[in-house]
Design a protein around this motif. Sequence first.
Motif, PDB file in Angstrom:
ATOM      1  N   PRO A   1      -7.569  -2.730  -0.461  1.00 34.95           N
ATOM      2  CA  PRO A   1      -7.969  -3.769  -1.470  1.00 34.95           C
ATOM      3  C   PRO A   1      -7.665  -5.084  -1.424  1.00 34.95           C
ATOM      4  O   PRO A   1      -8.310  -6.103  -2.235  1.00 34.95           O
ATOM      5  CB  PRO A   1      -7.230  -3.020  -2.693  1.00 34.95           C
ATOM      6  CG  PRO A   1      -7.021  -1.452  -2.080  1.00 34.95           C
ATOM      7  CD  PRO A   1      -6.862  -1.693  -0.744  1.00 34.95           C
ATOM      8  N   ASP A   2      -6.401  -5.420  -0.809  1.00 32.16           N
ATOM      9  CA  ASP A   2      -5.967  -6.845  -0.897  1.00 32.16           C
ATOM     10  C   ASP A   2      -6.265  -7.532   0.402  1.00 32.16           C
ATOM     11  O   ASP A   2      -5.534  -7.133   1.445  1.00 32.16           O
ATOM     12  CB  ASP A   2      -4.593  -6.695  -1.274  1.00 32.16           C
ATOM     13  CG  ASP A   2      -4.330  -6.148  -2.626  1.00 32.16           C
ATOM     14  OD1 ASP A   2      -4.749  -6.733  -3.775  1.00 32.16           O
ATOM     15  OD2 ASP A   2      -3.937  -5.038  -2.657  1.00 32.16           O
TER      16      ASP A   2
ATOM     17  N   THR B   1     -10.714  -9.604  -1.557  1.00 29.14           N
ATOM     18  CA  THR B   1      -9.925  -8.791  -2.453  1.00 29.14           C
ATOM     19  C   THR B   1     -10.747  -8.172  -3.401  1.00 29.14           C
ATOM     20  O   THR B   1     -11.592  -8.740  -4.223  1.00 29.14           O
ATOM     21  CB  THR B   1      -8.752  -9.589  -3.220  1.00 29.14           C
ATOM     22  OG1 THR B   1      -7.933 -10.231  -2.030  1.00 29.14           O
ATOM     23  CG2 THR B   1      -8.007  -8.698  -4.024  1.00 29.14           C
TER      24      THR B   1
ATOM     25  N   ARG C   1     -12.043  -1.704  -8.106  1.00 31.07           N
ATOM     26  CA  ARG C   1     -10.958  -0.625  -7.828  1.00 31.07           C
ATOM     27  C   ARG C   1     -11.246   0.429  -8.764  1.00 31.07           C
ATOM     28  O   ARG C   1     -11.153   1.650  -8.554  1.00 31.07           O
ATOM     29  CB  ARG C   1      -9.464  -1.404  -8.164  1.00 31.07           C
ATOM     30  CG  ARG C   1      -9.127  -2.366  -7.037  1.00 31.07           C
ATOM     31  CD  ARG C   1      -7.940  -3.042  -7.489  1.00 31.07           C
ATOM     32  NE  ARG C   1      -7.851  -4.331  -6.649  1.00 31.07           N
ATOM     33  CZ  ARG C   1      -6.797  -4.610  -5.966  1.00 31.07           C
ATOM     34  NH1 ARG C   1      -5.808  -3.935  -5.718  1.00 31.07           N
ATOM     35  NH2 ARG C   1      -6.971  -5.918  -5.193  1.00 31.07           N
TER      36      ARG C   1
ATOM     37  N   GLU D   1      -6.044   4.336   1.449  1.00 29.57           N
ATOM     38  CA  GLU D   1      -5.834   3.052   0.903  1.00 29.57           C
ATOM     39  C   GLU D   1      -4.728   2.444   1.869  1.00 29.57           C
ATOM     40  O   GLU D   1      -3.601   2.842   2.135  1.00 29.57           O
ATOM     41  CB  GLU D   1      -5.077   2.588  -0.403  1.00 29.57           C
ATOM     42  CG  GLU D   1      -4.737   1.416  -0.958  1.00 29.57           C
ATOM     43  CD  GLU D   1      -4.036   1.481  -2.335  1.00 29.57           C
ATOM     44  OE1 GLU D   1      -4.091   0.153  -2.899  1.00 29.57           O
ATOM     45  OE2 GLU D   1      -3.794   2.267  -2.930  1.00 29.57           O
TER      46      GLU D   1
ATOM     47  N   GLY E   1      -2.474  -0.606   2.588  1.00 32.06           N
ATOM     48  CA  GLY E   1      -1.834  -1.838   1.713  1.00 32.06           C
ATOM     49  C   GLY E   1      -1.091  -2.517   2.481  1.00 32.06           C
ATOM     50  O   GLY E   1      -0.072  -3.186   1.907  1.00 32.06           O
TER      51      GLY E   1
ATOM     52  N   GLU F   1      -0.478  -6.204   0.964  1.00 28.38           N
ATOM     53  CA  GLU F   1      -0.259  -6.293  -0.445  1.00 28.38           C
ATOM     54  C   GLU F   1       0.272  -7.468  -0.783  1.00 28.38           C
ATOM     55  O   GLU F   1       0.113  -7.999  -1.719  1.00 28.38           O
ATOM     56  CB  GLU F   1      -0.208  -4.933  -1.163  1.00 28.38           C
ATOM     57  CG  GLU F   1       0.000  -4.905  -2.484  1.00 28.38           C
ATOM     58  CD  GLU F   1       0.094  -3.503  -3.072  1.00 28.38           C
ATOM     59  OE1 GLU F   1       0.169  -3.254  -4.248  1.00 28.38           O
ATOM     60  OE2 GLU F   1       0.467  -2.449  -2.070  1.00 28.38           O
TER      61      GLU F   1
ATOM     62  N   SER G   1      -2.340  -1.570  -7.068  1.00 29.12           N
ATOM     63  CA  SER G   1      -2.855  -1.025  -6.046  1.00 29.12           C
ATOM     64  C   SER G   1      -3.909   0.513  -6.613  1.00 29.12           C
ATOM     65  O   SER G   1      -3.626   0.690  -7.753  1.00 29.12           O
ATOM     66  CB  SER G   1      -1.892  -0.396  -5.090  1.00 29.12           C
ATOM     67  OG  SER G   1      -1.211   0.639  -5.674  1.00 29.12           O
TER      68      SER G   1
ATOM     69  N   TYR H   1      -1.795   6.369   0.543  1.00 26.95           N
ATOM     70  CA  TYR H   1      -1.625   4.990   0.535  1.00 26.95           C
ATOM     71  C   TYR H   1      -0.775   4.822   1.925  1.00 26.95           C
ATOM     72  O   TYR H   1       0.304   5.433   2.011  1.00 26.95           O
ATOM     73  CB  TYR H   1      -0.479   4.651  -0.641  1.00 26.95           C
ATOM     74  CG  TYR H   1      -0.248   3.098  -0.503  1.00 26.95           C
ATOM     75  CD1 TYR H   1      -0.839   2.210  -1.201  1.00 26.95           C
ATOM     76  CD2 TYR H   1       0.804   2.601   0.209  1.00 26.95           C
ATOM     77  CE1 TYR H   1      -0.329   0.646  -1.187  1.00 26.95           C
ATOM     78  CE2 TYR H   1       1.359   1.451   0.218  1.00 26.95           C
ATOM     79  CZ  TYR H   1       0.712   0.374  -0.613  1.00 26.95           C
ATOM     80  OH  TYR H   1       1.250  -0.919  -0.281  1.00 26.95           O
TER      81      TYR H   1
ATOM     82  N   GLY I   1       1.278   2.070   4.084  1.00 25.84           N
ATOM     83  CA  GLY I   1       2.118   0.729   3.971  1.00 25.84           C
ATOM     84  C   GLY I   1       2.808   0.429   5.371  1.00 25.84           C
ATOM     85  O   GLY I   1       2.813   1.396   6.278  1.00 25.84           O
TER      86      GLY I   1
END
Length: 404
Positions: free
Chosen positions: A161-162, A170, A176, A192, A194, A197, A208, A227, A229
């Motif tokens: 998303p970012d 973005t 979203r 997702e 991230g 982010e 998020s 998610y 990360g």
Amino acid sequence: MDWDRLYASRMRDVVASDIRERMKLLAAKQLIHLGGGLPDPDIFPYEAIAAASNRIWADRAVARTALQYAPSEGYGPLRAWIAAYMTGLGAPCAVDNILITNGSQQGLDFVAKLLLSPGDRAMVEIPSFIGALRAFDAYQPTYVGLPGGNPTDVKFCYAGPDFRNPTGTTMTLAEREALLDMADASGMAILEDGCYERLRYDGAPLPSLIALACARRGSVEAAPVLYTGTFSKMVAPSLRIGWIAGPAAVIRKLVLIKQASDLATSALSQMLLLDVVEAHLEETIATACAVYRERRDSMLAALAEHMPHGVRWSRPEGGLYIWIELPEQIDATVLTQRALEEQGVSAIAGAAFYPRGIAAERNTLRLSFSMIPTEPAREGVYRLGALTREMLQSSAAVTAISTA
């Protein structure tokens, strides 16, 4: 020995990453590297990592833990810290909602291994992160494009998303919410990414996908989002510490994959990382944002100054990338090859970021401002602009001759 005869059928579609191949050129100091998106080693928290290491070796009991196998789920105190971190980002998590991985790349591979059988449908952004595509390719999915693809029978949708890699764009809040609506209606999961982010330079942070899903469904246990990360962009990549956050039942399945893959992530790396992030994460992120913001601004200014009319580019609010759209008559693969051979400039043609089975736009390329100081980057953009102008003039001349 005929090894080709012995390879599994899934290896037919597994190809080398163009970006990883280009990274082999990093030793050639005379090149101007505008392609790869490596974090800048000049801003890694060396002193904090050294101090953390000293504290581990100063206590024999702690050192014994650091040199032993870690639990497959990950080092407990680090999982607890990440659970609190995710909670602070709006996705309330407990320790059982967290699995430590060897970077977020391993997380992408594990989720694909968990969910995809040959021929299953996977929805991906168009264009998309090449590392994700290569991870998914091994499980032989059929790709569906986002946006515009039909989510029927899709196993999961992969989205960053970012400040997406490669476009730097973005997702809006409305986009979203629409993706979550699609997941609710179709039953697909969302994977997702991230990893960028926290590298925001302008504008207000957006929640998020997992945070929005938790707000909708009431808890992470009911959320359709996994998610991934990583600390590679926030601290240092060689520690290879990433994580997956999601429903505890899914995490338990992923732990089984972790056990069969590499048993556990390095306890030493996890303990070093935890020591650093507990005291220095926000400071480290602030340093990275200040450096990358200046480089982004300089590269955008150089593009405006040196690119010919008809070239367009994204204006990212964060992350590490700028996406270039050339006039349609320019093949970016040819441009980037000529730039490397004739101008000593390395860039990545956009065609590398399209999944198998989906036609690529040939007139795009990705630049990164993360690893190169402003002046060499400006020189690289100048050379790219001059070569683009030359190719446009040659194309116009050919067109004029053919229509004469």
